[in-house]
Scaffold this active site. Structure first.
Site, PDB file in Angstrom:
ATOM      1  N   GLY B 238      47.621  43.095  41.603  1.00 33.97           N
ATOM      2  CA  GLY B 238      46.857  44.173  42.230  1.00 33.97           C
ATOM      3  C   GLY B 238      45.783  44.747  41.322  1.00 33.97           C
ATOM      4  N   HIS B 239      44.974  45.633  41.868  1.00 36.56           N
ATOM      5  CA  HIS B 239      43.869  46.196  41.097  1.00 36.56           C
ATOM      6  C   HIS B 239      44.362  47.068  39.940  1.00 36.56           C
ATOM      7  CE1 HIS B 239      43.437  49.524  44.422  1.00 36.56           C
ATOM      8  NE2 HIS B 239      44.651  49.453  43.974  1.00 36.56           N
ATOM      9  N   ASN B 240      43.638  46.956  38.832  1.00 32.60           N
ATOM     10  CA  ASN B 240      43.905  47.759  37.633  1.00 32.60           C
ATOM     11  C   ASN B 240      45.235  47.467  36.968  1.00 32.60           C
ATOM     12  OD1 ASN B 240      42.145  49.860  39.560  1.00 32.60           O
ATOM     13  ND2 ASN B 240      41.451  49.510  37.471  1.00 32.60           N
TER      14      ASN B 240
END
Lengths: 341, 341, 341
Positions: B238-240
């Protein structure tokens, strides 16, 4: 489409017809939405309530359901099998025309018969051998040193690495990746050392591979998928896995390296199978289960826990964590009780 | 292939050779299927039974296994590491020739050195900078504003979005998608409002990304995969997310947004990790487990339940649901008992 | 970039500004890394500690957090929604230029308006109808008989099969596959018989489909994804599934065939949902859960078990397997106790 008369269908499949043999069907439909001209079927009892109000021309069903059927009925022992066969006649695959799209790239060392259809932007690399009547979908990449058996169909955007062998009449859906490296490395002085993956992949005949499913090449020997294996979408098959003939595996299953799955197994969705195991022929594994040891005997296996309200479930998990303690308490009570008696 | 003599191998790796140093091996094989000319190894004790009947020219094994070895032996403390190194010499990657296939599309603002190999139908978009000796596979799309470090290899049909930075010596397998939008939206008056995903993705050096694995771009800052991280197939990042150096993650794992995983972690297949967590360095998580809280201390963690016969398992689940009640019963019994004493 | 003044932002969104309305922001940043010129936000309390040291020009936050905010503040009831809107203004999508890349292939029977952008190596097949301002990413394949609504964006390497209908303003990320065959076959005399999959796929407006997500075509009728549904990466949607409007589903979820999910549901990552079920509107399902029966009432549901130390967990699993026995022991004790009283 001209369709088929009910008489023709009954004759072809040896079914008993309860209705007018000259009535004609042109397409399939569900019990609920069928209109005259449609053939439908009742196999799953969940849909029995839809039977009495269907407007289909004919329903393929079991003997026991004929009385409730408001229309003509084709009586079959296995209505789903009969339906599958009829649907194939009513909705035949569009014949492919053969020929190579001008935007496709075919290496001069590849062999592509005139009967094969190579779609736009497909790539047929060095030493790829394509069987008769094969079709390769838009933008698929057959990198090099690949063999595709007769009548095999490859969907769009499929990647096939070198040294992958696909049998006859296989069906590989969009985005599948066959023959990428297995996951092998050894920790060496604080750094991972990649283990070369020098095996290939072999698919038997009549194998189906779902969209975005991945089958890794073997580390040393080949990863093997036997005849008539059906793999749904988003499945991961690790290196040196072997899947026995006629086994069907539903979506999102992961199979770790070197595990051998028997023939005629049925594995439901979201099952995780550890590496280096053996699963007996005709094993059934229910959905959302973990297989971390070999299964020596056919049977139905499971470890999934269905959801309940989160509040209740949280309490249950709390109790679960105290289970060892509870066990000890009960042991003590039993001991005291035994002492009293 | 000329291969290597056992003497050369022993010398290169500093191993003790039990056998004739002038014997020669040309390829690797498994213990079971090896023929003369093959080098094989014994690392996993599951395969020890195959040792006594192997026909290999030499087996890489531990000192303790030499007595059972019917052929020459190369004695290594870590036979798998030694095997990996030898296999790399015996089966070197085909050197790529360099050059851009005529069907590839390279934007005039992209930088592609002569030593790089751009395969058929690959796309190198605006402002993409490709390192020395990089190879980009058939039909891969480097959309724009991307940097690939030296010696990085991209498989077929890989998608790389803008503002993705890939280090040196990385290996990205077929169908992987780097830099698609993270999953971010806010509910606003009954309708989802998309949150722009303006971060990028950064991969360190020596990173491996498996087939059909996806790594989302950051919402604001970058998603970061540090050096020597190895990701198997079908993983979702997922993002980050940040994954620490030398961590290895097996297939089908999902990591939710903003979670930071430490260095030298090992995460088995089918693990789900919630968002906004921290996982300590050198944490090991066994397969089919849920991580829903941070892990502050290195250790081995698990929550998977292996399958058993479905009938038995169903009963166990039933009992599990009554666990709170059972607990209360025992509490009452203990109280009564205490009263009696 | 010129950015926006705080006064403009406050005015546009009707927010209260605590600060100088002529101060200007040009980009978004996190609380931690923000520099002057940046707008940031505080929505998740996990990040509250970063507030007091932020160097941002302005923070979007709740009234309650203004006192701790060292810089200007834009006060919002829902800071995340306000942030999403501002971020869209500060980081607008690059306008696509329109036009067909010379390496793209567009069938003469396809309809592509001048406002649409067809990227390099994309394929627009027979009878595909593309809406106004649509963009199709590098190397995507729209095989045939497809409709894309206005302003829809397709990422790179997306595969869309025939008879798929996509609404307006949809966003389909890289590697997604829409309309591959559902997983349907019947066992017939020891061999699987494929059931033709003759339905299509229909996506409403404002639907988002994540990278490498797969949505199968219907067996008879269409698979339906209603308006404003958001699907994360690596999700598998089986044939004839229906997902209600405004439902959001996180990564790695699998939904088996013919299941109907209601509107405004929220399904966390790694949830497996069996086939032929109904899930009520506004149902929330927590991560790593199995849904094997229909859910008739909105609520929060779960069956995931968080990890603990493997040693402890192994003991718990052992106890779990003896739970039925433990239950019997307690029953006996209760009986004896009752006898005594």
């Amino acid at each position: 489409m001209e369709g088929l008369t009910l008489g023709e269908i009954a004759l072809k499949l040896g079914l008993t017809l309860n209705g007018n043999p000259s009535d004609r069907v042109t397409h399939v439909a569900t019990l609920k939405s069928a209109q005259p001209g449609a053939l439908t079927f009742l196999a799953n009892s969940k849909y029995r309530d839809d039977l009495s109000s269907t407007r289909a021309t004919v329903v393929v069903c079991r003997e026991a359901d004929v009385a409730q059927c408001p229309t003509a009925a084709l009586i079959a022992q296995d209505p789903y099998v009969a339906y599958a066969q009829i649907a194939t006649w009513l909705h035949p695959k569009r014949a492919t025309s053969g020929g190579v799209h001008p935007s496709a790239v075919v290496d001069p060392t590849a062999i592509v018969p005139v009967s094969a259809t190579i779609a736009a932007q497909a790539y047929i690399g060095p030493r790829v051998v394509v069987g008769e009547r094969v079709s390769v979908g838009v933008g698929s990449a057959l990198v090099s040193d690949i063999h595709l058996g007769d009548d095999t169909q490859i969907g769009p955007k499929v990647s096939i690495y070198p040294h992958v062998n696909v049998g006859a009449r296989c069906l590989i859906h969009g985005g599948a990746v066959l023959g990428a490296d297995g996951f092998g490395m050894a920790m060496n002085q604080g750094q991972w050392l990649k283990v070369p993956q020098v095996g290939g992949v072999r698919l038997g005949n009549d194998v189906e591979v779902g969209a975005n499913t991945t089958i890794d090449r073997g580390a040393i020997e080949d990863t093997i998928i036997e005849d008539d294996v059906h793999l749904d979408n988003q499945i991961q098959v690790g290196h040196n896995v072997r899947i026995g003939a006629h086994t069907a595996i539903a979506g999102c299953v992961g199979i770790s390296g070197s595990t051998h799955i028997g023939q005629y197994c049925m594995i439901a969705g979201f099952v995780g199978i550890a590496g280096h195991l053996k699963i007996a022929d005709r094993t059934v594994i229910l959905g959302f289960s973990l297989v971390s040891h070999s299964i020596d005997e056919a049977g139905v296996y499971s470890s999934g826990i269905p959801v309940e309200e989160a509040k209740t479930w949280r309490r249950t998990v709390g109790r679960l964590r105290q289970l060892d303690e509870l066990n000890k308490k009960v042991k003590r009570l039993v001991k005291l009780q035994d002492g009293e008696e």
